[in-house]
Design an enzyme around this catalytic site. Sequence first.
Site, PDB file in Angstrom:
ATOM      1  N   HIS A  49       0.825  -1.211   0.000  1.00 24.14           N
ATOM      2  CA  HIS A  49       0.000   0.000   0.000  1.00 24.14           C
ATOM      3  C   HIS A  49       0.852   1.251   0.000  1.00 24.14           C
ATOM      4  O   HIS A  49       2.039   1.208   0.306  1.00 24.14           O
ATOM      5  CB  HIS A  49      -0.965   0.027   1.207  1.00 24.14           C
ATOM      6  CG  HIS A  49      -0.314   0.045   2.543  1.00 24.14           C
ATOM      7  ND1 HIS A  49      -0.030  -1.102   3.262  1.00 24.14           N
ATOM      8  CD2 HIS A  49       0.144   1.065   3.327  1.00 24.14           C
ATOM      9  CE1 HIS A  49       0.542  -0.792   4.403  1.00 24.14           C
ATOM     10  NE2 HIS A  49       0.671   0.532   4.478  1.00 24.14           N
ATOM     11  N   GLU A 100       7.987   1.005   4.812  1.00 22.91           N
ATOM     12  CA  GLU A 100       7.537  -0.039   5.728  1.00 22.91           C
ATOM     13  C   GLU A 100       7.742  -1.384   5.037  1.00 22.91           C
ATOM     14  O   GLU A 100       7.453  -1.526   3.851  1.00 22.91           O
ATOM     15  CB  GLU A 100       6.045   0.149   6.053  1.00 22.91           C
ATOM     16  CG  GLU A 100       5.489  -0.908   7.002  1.00 22.91           C
ATOM     17  CD  GLU A 100       3.995  -0.726   7.314  1.00 22.91           C
ATOM     18  OE1 GLU A 100       3.316   0.002   6.558  1.00 22.91           O
ATOM     19  OE2 GLU A 100       3.514  -1.317   8.291  1.00 22.91           O
TER      20      GLU A 100
END
Lengths: 134, 134
Positions: free
Chosen positions: A7, A130
């Site tokens: 994402h 991330e």
Amino acid sequence: MLGRLNHVAIAVPDLAAAVALYRTTLGVEPSDPQALPEHGVTVAFVDVGNTKIEFLEPLGEDSPILGFLANYPAGGMHHLCYEVEDIIAARDHLTEQGARILGDGEPKIGAHGKPVLFLHPKDFNGTLIELEQV
Amino acid sequence: MLGRLNHVAIAVPDLAAAVALYRTTLGVEPSDPQALPEHGVTVAFVDVGNTKIEFLEPLGEDSPILGFLANYPAGGMHHLCYEVEDIIAARDHLTEQGARILGDGEPKIGAHGKPVLFLHPKDFNGTLIELEQV
């Protein structure tokens, strides 16, 4: 090592407004907002077919995105989350290469219930990365 | 209206260094850098399976990313590019909804040889959005 882009996270000051904006102007259907008090955010997702956009609104006084929104009050792109198969192997390789892991270097359980790490944005051209083990 | 996320663009001051960094620390294989003088950038791509990361380095004195790098000398996430089926219909819908198109509002041929438009980041929570007709 890097797998798929899981994402793109966008920090916003007003999640309901962002959801309404994307629905009305961009013709997408965000998920219902979900409060995650243990992560200090309320989130909503847009599935665009090949990946997701994750909206993050601060929740609580210790929200990890309050500092970002202090710098960018209207919001902005906050981080990119890539999938990895083995987060410990990824962490060890990154550390050997001199990249810095945020926090104590141990994976935490992220907003999706999976182990995650964040890499220092100064080591990656200003991009907060991330890693999520899938 | 929004389709797949075609790419995430990251502006960098030194493309060769960024390519080497991603190859060494993140274990990916960026494409060879390609100069696009008509767009004022040199680009390289990383295919992460479901989408692409596009590195942008300024090329020439009129490069459209010089202003961004003046603000963020180490680089940073620059824009998100979504695919649309009909860029004129998308443009007209966005304009009706009050969103601002950058430039004169007419699609240009983008770095991938396809019609593109950019939306004003102030209308989308500080996120510069590119639409590409595919």
